[in-house]
Write a protein that holds these residues in place. Sequence first.
Motif, PDB file in Angstrom:
ATOM      1  N   GLY A 227      -3.420  -3.936  38.245  1.00 38.68           N
ATOM      2  CA  GLY A 227      -4.077  -3.396  39.435  1.00 38.68           C
ATOM      3  C   GLY A 227      -5.071  -2.305  39.104  1.00 38.68           C
ATOM      4  N   LEU A 228      -5.560  -1.639  40.139  1.00 32.03           N
ATOM      5  CA  LEU A 228      -6.524  -0.562  39.953  1.00 32.03           C
ATOM      6  C   LEU A 228      -5.881   0.578  39.167  1.00 32.03           C
ATOM      7  N   ARG A 229      -6.549   1.009  38.108  1.00 29.50           N
ATOM      8  CA  ARG A 229      -6.032   2.087  37.269  1.00 29.50           C
ATOM      9  C   ARG A 229      -7.144   3.116  37.063  1.00 29.50           C
ATOM     10  N   ASP A 230      -6.802   4.205  36.410  1.00 24.14           N
ATOM     11  CA  ASP A 230      -7.707   5.356  36.357  1.00 24.14           C
ATOM     12  C   ASP A 230      -8.947   5.154  35.496  1.00 24.14           C
ATOM     13  N   HIS A 231      -8.987   4.097  34.678  1.00 25.34           N
ATOM     14  CA  HIS A 231     -10.163   3.931  33.818  1.00 25.34           C
ATOM     15  C   HIS A 231     -11.357   3.319  34.547  1.00 25.34           C
TER      16      HIS A 231
ATOM     17  N   LYS B 184     -14.316   5.447  35.711  1.00 27.22           N
ATOM     18  CA  LYS B 184     -15.192   5.935  34.639  1.00 27.22           C
ATOM     19  C   LYS B 184     -16.318   4.946  34.371  1.00 27.22           C
ATOM     20  N   TYR B 185     -16.008   3.683  34.421  1.00 27.77           N
ATOM     21  CA  TYR B 185     -17.043   2.662  34.243  1.00 27.77           C
ATOM     22  C   TYR B 185     -17.988   2.646  35.442  1.00 27.77           C
ATOM     23  N   ALA B 186     -17.437   2.795  36.639  1.00 28.56           N
ATOM     24  CA  ALA B 186     -18.273   2.842  37.840  1.00 28.56           C
ATOM     25  C   ALA B 186     -19.235   4.022  37.773  1.00 28.56           C
ATOM     26  N   ALA B 187     -18.748   5.160  37.282  1.00 28.83           N
ATOM     27  CA  ALA B 187     -19.602   6.343  37.151  1.00 28.83           C
ATOM     28  C   ALA B 187     -20.710   6.098  36.135  1.00 28.83           C
ATOM     29  N   ALA B 188     -20.401   5.389  35.053  1.00 28.24           N
ATOM     30  CA  ALA B 188     -21.424   5.079  34.055  1.00 28.24           C
ATOM     31  C   ALA B 188     -22.497   4.172  34.646  1.00 28.24           C
ATOM     32  N   ALA B 189     -22.077   3.233  35.482  1.00 25.94           N
ATOM     33  CA  ALA B 189     -23.037   2.354  36.147  1.00 25.94           C
ATOM     34  C   ALA B 189     -23.940   3.154  37.082  1.00 25.94           C
TER      35      ALA B 189
ATOM     36  N   THR C 280      -2.888   5.498  30.164  1.00 27.32           N
ATOM     37  CA  THR C 280      -1.428   5.543  30.131  1.00 27.32           C
ATOM     38  C   THR C 280      -0.999   4.729  28.917  1.00 27.32           C
ATOM     39  N   SER C 281       0.197   4.938  28.471  1.00 30.65           N
ATOM     40  CA  SER C 281       0.685   4.178  27.328  1.00 30.65           C
ATOM     41  C   SER C 281       1.981   3.484  27.702  1.00 30.65           C
ATOM     42  N   ALA C 282       1.976   2.156  27.641  1.00 28.37           N
ATOM     43  CA  ALA C 282       3.167   1.353  27.892  1.00 28.37           C
ATOM     44  C   ALA C 282       3.293   0.404  26.710  1.00 28.37           C
TER      45      ALA C 282
END
Length: 253
Positions: free
Chosen positions: A37-41, A44-49, A219-221
Amino acid sequence: MDTLSARWAKLETHTTVVGPDDDRPRPAVLLFHGCGGLRDHLPKYAAAAKAAGWRAFTVDSYGSRGYSRAFALATVCTGLLLRGDERAGDILATIHGVSARPDVDASRIALAGWSHGGWGIMEAMSADRRPKSLGLADPGEVSLDGIKAAYLAYPYIGFAALNRMRPWRHCPKTLAVIARGDHLTSVRNAEKVHEMVRNCGAEVETWIAEGTHSFDEPTSAPPMRYHPELTDEAIRRFRALLEDAATAPPVVA
């Protein structure tokens, strides 16, 4: 069964739009999350766009279906629900909906998908789009001519992706990110799949990132592990792909 318009009506209320604060027609990138699902990364890509002068549309395929994260992890990530061909319907419906916006240049659109989202993009590019395929009544009614680029971040190309070697019918410039430590595919399998895409006439760049699946998710899983430096490089390459695909109007501060 949804039409393109009906599916977009469901997705639109669960789509986050980021871009320059104007109403100029701008190139657009459509972002599709992984099975978690939607995660925090993704922001960051949207901001770069946005910084490149593009509009970014981040689509929540789970919110539109009423799926919780726990439910999705138990069903989508295990392949019980919403496989790549059905997710491709979301990709096509989003292209259909976003292309109609007056603030989007429909001739300059990029697709970006992470893991399961990348699987969906690959299905959308390779399907013959017969009526009532991909979970849509009319999947062939949307044009792919405006799709100029695809960003595939460690796309799912494991055993459940039955069509992973099916040639693409639309072949945009593609950046395929391969994770060296991906537990869902080998580098050899990934390179074989992306070479098939290259054979359709697409310009395909592959980058082998020295990390795990979902290395850019903060996150790390285990066995997945967050790698901030690789994340920065992935975002840099993502923005470079957009800038290579289309020059956006300047952003007025």
